[in-house]
Write a protein that holds these residues in place. Structure first.
Motif, mmCIF file in Angstrom:
data_model
loop_
_atom_site.group_PDB
_atom_site.id
_atom_site.type_symbol
_atom_site.label_atom_id
_atom_site.label_comp_id
_atom_site.label_asym_id
_atom_site.label_seq_id
_atom_site.Cartn_x
_atom_site.Cartn_y
_atom_site.Cartn_z
ATOM 1 N N ALA A 158 0.839 -1.203 0.000
ATOM 2 C CA ALA A 158 0.000 0.000 0.000
ATOM 3 C C ALA A 158 0.872 1.251 0.000
ATOM 4 O O ALA A 158 1.882 1.323 0.689
ATOM 5 C CB ALA A 158 -0.903 0.002 1.223
ATOM 6 N N LYS A 159 0.470 2.242 -0.791
ATOM 7 C CA LYS A 159 1.186 3.523 -0.808
ATOM 8 C C LYS A 159 0.751 4.399 0.353
ATOM 9 O O LYS A 159 1.483 5.264 0.795
ATOM 10 C CB LYS A 159 0.930 4.237 -2.138
ATOM 11 N N THR A 160 -0.471 4.194 0.816
ATOM 12 C CA THR A 160 -0.993 4.973 1.929
ATOM 13 C C THR A 160 -0.415 4.446 3.233
ATOM 14 O O THR A 160 -0.530 3.256 3.533
ATOM 15 C CB THR A 160 -2.536 4.893 1.970
ATOM 16 N N LYS A 161 0.200 5.325 4.017
ATOM 17 C CA LYS A 161 0.752 4.907 5.307
ATOM 18 C C LYS A 161 -0.396 4.611 6.265
ATOM 19 O O LYS A 161 -1.386 5.342 6.299
ATOM 20 C CB LYS A 161 1.616 6.023 5.900
ATOM 21 N N LEU A 162 -0.244 3.553 7.058
ATOM 22 C CA LEU A 162 -1.253 3.195 8.054
ATOM 23 C C LEU A 162 -0.740 3.546 9.441
ATOM 24 O O LEU A 162 0.339 3.104 9.848
ATOM 25 C CB LEU A 162 -1.601 1.716 7.965
ATOM 26 N N ILE A 163 -1.532 4.346 10.139
ATOM 27 C CA ILE A 163 -1.177 4.867 11.454
ATOM 28 C C ILE A 163 -2.095 4.230 12.496
ATOM 29 O O ILE A 163 -3.320 4.354 12.402
ATOM 30 C CB ILE A 163 -1.332 6.408 11.500
ATOM 31 N N ALA A 164 -1.527 3.552 13.473
ATOM 32 C CA ALA A 164 -2.307 2.904 14.532
ATOM 33 C C ALA A 164 -2.904 3.962 15.456
ATOM 34 O O ALA A 164 -2.234 4.937 15.816
ATOM 35 C CB ALA A 164 -1.422 1.951 15.322
ATOM 36 N N LEU A 165 -4.145 3.740 15.843
ATOM 37 C CA LEU A 165 -4.863 4.687 16.698
ATOM 38 C C LEU A 165 -5.719 3.909 17.694
ATOM 39 O O LEU A 165 -6.278 2.872 17.353
ATOM 40 C CB LEU A 165 -5.760 5.578 15.827
ATOM 41 N N GLY A 166 -5.811 4.410 18.898
ATOM 42 C CA GLY A 166 -6.752 3.859 19.864
ATOM 43 C C GLY A 166 -6.105 3.113 21.005
ATOM 44 O O GLY A 166 -5.552 2.029 20.814
ATOM 45 N N GLY A 167 -6.168 3.709 22.199
ATOM 46 C CA GLY A 167 -5.729 3.026 23.404
ATOM 47 C C GLY A 167 -4.242 2.789 23.519
ATOM 48 O O GLY A 167 -3.807 1.934 24.291
ATOM 49 N N ILE A 168 -3.454 3.534 22.760
ATOM 50 C CA ILE A 168 -2.001 3.301 22.770
ATOM 51 C C ILE A 168 -1.363 4.131 23.886
ATOM 52 O O ILE A 168 -1.250 5.346 23.781
ATOM 53 C CB ILE A 168 -1.370 3.641 21.411
ATOM 54 N N GLY A 169 -0.980 3.439 24.941
ATOM 55 C CA GLY A 169 -0.248 4.074 26.023
ATOM 56 C C GLY A 169 1.239 3.933 25.787
ATOM 57 O O GLY A 169 1.672 3.272 24.839
ATOM 58 N N LEU A 170 2.031 4.537 26.626
ATOM 59 C CA LEU A 170 3.481 4.477 26.463
ATOM 60 C C LEU A 170 3.991 3.038 26.470
ATOM 61 O O LEU A 170 4.941 2.707 25.773
ATOM 62 C CB LEU A 170 4.166 5.295 27.560
ATOM 63 N N ASN A 171 3.336 2.167 27.233
ATOM 64 C CA ASN A 171 3.785 0.779 27.340
ATOM 65 C C ASN A 171 3.395 -0.080 26.140
ATOM 66 O O ASN A 171 3.857 -1.212 26.021
ATOM 67 C CB ASN A 171 3.234 0.144 28.624
ATOM 68 N N GLN A 172 2.525 0.437 25.268
ATOM 69 C CA GLN A 172 2.095 -0.338 24.100
ATOM 70 C C GLN A 172 2.824 0.041 22.811
ATOM 71 O O GLN A 172 2.635 -0.595 21.786
ATOM 72 C CB GLN A 172 0.585 -0.175 23.861
ATOM 73 N N ILE A 173 3.651 1.058 22.829
ATOM 74 C CA ILE A 173 4.270 1.538 21.595
ATOM 75 C C ILE A 173 5.141 0.466 20.944
ATOM 76 O O ILE A 173 5.056 0.231 19.735
ATOM 77 C CB ILE A 173 5.058 2.843 21.837
ATOM 78 N N ASP A 174 5.950 -0.223 21.737
ATOM 79 C CA ASP A 174 6.803 -1.271 21.167
ATOM 80 C C ASP A 174 5.966 -2.392 20.559
ATOM 81 O O ASP A 174 6.308 -2.951 19.516
ATOM 82 C CB ASP A 174 7.756 -1.820 22.226
ATOM 83 N N GLN A 175 4.842 -2.707 21.197
ATOM 84 C CA GLN A 175 3.941 -3.732 20.680
ATOM 85 C C GLN A 175 3.357 -3.309 19.328
ATOM 86 O O GLN A 175 3.267 -4.106 18.397
ATOM 87 C CB GLN A 175 2.822 -3.966 21.700
ATOM 88 N N VAL A 176 2.992 -2.025 19.217
ATOM 89 C CA VAL A 176 2.434 -1.517 17.959
ATOM 90 C C VAL A 176 3.506 -1.512 16.865
ATOM 91 O O VAL A 176 3.219 -1.815 15.709
ATOM 92 C CB VAL A 176 1.823 -0.108 18.157
ATOM 93 N N LYS A 177 4.730 -1.183 17.225
ATOM 94 C CA LYS A 177 5.827 -1.237 16.242
ATOM 95 C C LYS A 177 5.954 -2.631 15.655
ATOM 96 O O LYS A 177 6.152 -2.805 14.448
ATOM 97 C CB LYS A 177 7.151 -0.816 16.906
#
Length: 196
Positions: A144-163
């Motif tokens: 996909a050319k469109t970048k997908l940005i995760a949203l919703g309930g992301i706390g500081l402790n979840q950033i690595d998980q989202v990565k």
């Protein structure tokens, strides 16, 4: 990983000052979204933000304000996007963003530069707004050319998980604004996670 901050849903004192501090700390994109604010509220917030940061603001409402300020980012809500013909987006004039809540809609966002997808986890700012990403989820972006940005309930402790989920970036709201006195500190911590 890109880091985007979405505005606190309600207007609050010293908001523009705090947004300026976030930009000064390195914030690249700020989404101005306040569903119950009027155009005068939007204008007051934008006018309180230093002009050099206006190109980094994305407007969710009152898009005509982009003409009065040096704003070139426009966000279309999912419902608005579904009501228009996508080939009516003028090329190159603006940086366009939108939102989806189902990956099956990914083919409908091609003209957009980036897109919010979620809620990934249970919302921090909207009680009862439940996340729907299953454990072990990894995004296959199908080139996909469109970048997908995760949203919703992301706390500081979840950033690595989202990565690890293969998103292009994250958008934070509750983890920044639930305690405005800690907004700058929490932003800097999130920034460190995104850069790691």
């Amino acid at each position: 990983m890109e880091l985007i901050v979405i505005a606190k849903p309600t207007v609050f004192k010293e908001e523009s000052n705090l947004i300026n501090q976030l930009f000064e700390a390195g914030l690249q994109i700020f989404h101005l979204r306040k569903e119950n604010a009027d155009e005068a509220d939007y204008r007051k917030i934008v006018e309180g933000i230093l002009p050099e940061y206006h190109p980094r603001i994305a407007l969710h409402h009152f898009h005509t304000l982009a003409n009065d300020y040096n704003i070139n980012r426009i966000h279309h809500t999912e419902s608005f996007r579904k009501s228009i013909t996508l080939n009516t987006l003028p090329p190159q004039k603006h940086i366009w963003s939108t939102s989806i809540h189902q990956l099956s809609d990914i083919d409908r966002i091609r003209p957009y530069h980036y897109c919010f997808y979620g809620p990934v986890f249970n919302s921090l700012s909207k009680p009862g707004y439940m996340g729907f990403i299953p454990p072990g989820f990894r995004l296959n972006k199908y080139n996909a050319k469109t970048k997908l940005i995760a949203l919703g309930g992301i706390g500081l402790n979840q950033i690595d998980q989202v990565k690890a989920m293969n998103f292009d970036g994250i958008a934070l709201l509750g983890s920044i604004w639930n305690d405005p006195a800690q907004a700058l500190i929490n932003f800097k911590k999130a920034q460190q996670h995104c850069l790691a």
